[in-house]
Write a protein that holds these residues in place. Sequence first.
Motif, PDB file in Angstrom:
ATOM      1  N   ARG A 187     -10.294  10.035  -1.679  1.00 50.21           N
ATOM      2  CA  ARG A 187     -10.514  10.256  -3.115  1.00 50.21           C
ATOM      3  C   ARG A 187      -9.612   9.367  -3.978  1.00 50.21           C
ATOM      4  O   ARG A 187      -9.104   9.793  -5.002  1.00 50.21           O
ATOM      5  CB  ARG A 187     -10.314  11.720  -3.491  1.00 50.21           C
ATOM      6  N   ILE A 188      -9.429   8.139  -3.553  1.00 48.77           N
ATOM      7  CA  ILE A 188      -8.665   7.171  -4.341  1.00 48.77           C
ATOM      8  C   ILE A 188      -9.510   6.791  -5.548  1.00 48.77           C
ATOM      9  O   ILE A 188     -10.663   6.377  -5.396  1.00 48.77           O
ATOM     10  CB  ILE A 188      -8.314   5.925  -3.514  1.00 48.77           C
ATOM     11  N   PHE A 189      -8.935   6.932  -6.725  1.00 46.82           N
ATOM     12  CA  PHE A 189      -9.661   6.640  -7.956  1.00 46.82           C
ATOM     13  C   PHE A 189     -10.193   5.214  -7.916  1.00 46.82           C
ATOM     14  O   PHE A 189      -9.460   4.260  -7.679  1.00 46.82           O
ATOM     15  CB  PHE A 189      -8.744   6.822  -9.178  1.00 46.82           C
ATOM     16  N   GLY A 190     -11.494   5.066  -8.133  1.00 48.23           N
ATOM     17  CA  GLY A 190     -12.126   3.756  -8.177  1.00 48.23           C
ATOM     18  C   GLY A 190     -12.651   3.262  -6.847  1.00 48.23           C
ATOM     19  O   GLY A 190     -13.459   2.333  -6.815  1.00 48.23           O
ATOM     20  N   ASN A 247     -14.709   4.585  -4.830  1.00 48.81           N
ATOM     21  CA  ASN A 247     -16.158   4.773  -4.736  1.00 48.81           C
ATOM     22  C   ASN A 247     -16.926   3.681  -5.485  1.00 48.81           C
ATOM     23  O   ASN A 247     -18.097   3.441  -5.214  1.00 48.81           O
ATOM     24  CB  ASN A 247     -16.567   6.157  -5.234  1.00 48.81           C
ATOM     25  N   TYR A 250     -13.745   6.563   0.649  1.00 57.29           N
ATOM     26  CA  TYR A 250     -13.531   7.309  -0.588  1.00 57.29           C
ATOM     27  C   TYR A 250     -13.633   8.810  -0.333  1.00 57.29           C
ATOM     28  O   TYR A 250     -12.879   9.600  -0.897  1.00 57.29           O
ATOM     29  CB  TYR A 250     -14.538   6.887  -1.657  1.00 57.29           C
ATOM     30  N   GLN A 297     -15.856   0.524  -5.398  1.00 54.22           N
ATOM     31  CA  GLN A 297     -15.527  -0.733  -4.729  1.00 54.22           C
ATOM     32  C   GLN A 297     -16.774  -1.524  -4.324  1.00 54.22           C
ATOM     33  O   GLN A 297     -16.778  -2.749  -4.477  1.00 54.22           O
ATOM     34  CB  GLN A 297     -14.610  -0.470  -3.525  1.00 54.22           C
ATOM     35  N   GLN A 356      -2.976   4.180   2.548  1.00 54.34           N
ATOM     36  CA  GLN A 356      -3.370   5.551   2.908  1.00 54.34           C
ATOM     37  C   GLN A 356      -3.759   5.638   4.380  1.00 54.34           C
ATOM     38  O   GLN A 356      -3.426   6.617   5.054  1.00 54.34           O
ATOM     39  CB  GLN A 356      -4.529   6.030   2.030  1.00 54.34           C
ATOM     40  N   LEU A 387      -7.400  -1.949  -4.762  1.00 51.11           N
ATOM     41  CA  LEU A 387      -8.082  -0.833  -4.098  1.00 51.11           C
ATOM     42  C   LEU A 387      -8.009  -0.956  -2.576  1.00 51.11           C
ATOM     43  O   LEU A 387      -7.785   0.041  -1.879  1.00 51.11           O
ATOM     44  CB  LEU A 387      -9.535  -0.745  -4.569  1.00 51.11           C
TER      45      LEU A 387
END
Length: 168
Positions: A107-110, A112, A103, A114, A150, A143
Amino acid sequence: MADPHIQSSMDWCDYFTVIIYRCGFVLAAIMTALLPYFPEIAYLGLLCAALCCASSLHIYLKNIRFLLQFATWTALLCHLVGMPQLAIGGALLTLGGLSFKEYFCFRIFGLNLQPLFLALLWLAEVLNYSLLLNGLSVISALLFALLAIQKWRMPLHFDIGDKTKYQI
């Protein structure tokens, strides 16, 4: 963890471990999505995904590296002695911890969250609560898939970073 501005020299082992690590997230995405429908296959697949990631960690801090690898080794031992719920818990602990680490890179939303999603997923699996299991497996699989995409979009040396910073 990556220092994108630093490109350490890489040998075949570095390339191999980065590829194995990234394949672990691809496998985690697929197996998390399959968990409600094919639990036996997904269970073994998630153990393999955690093993791929834990065996090929590139984390500077040895305490964190040891903790995540220990969770996977514990999961494998639990599998061998016939305690599948603890085994899947250990695998999800490793994958959740690595998601939290990643994360900070993407900085993928959500992402953090997981680890929380995976803890609830494990609880839903243990308690056989299918509605929660279905929803959390979709969220977690998405996610993991976003993370895998990514990871595969960036150069392999980003996973290695500065080799001089690793604690041995």
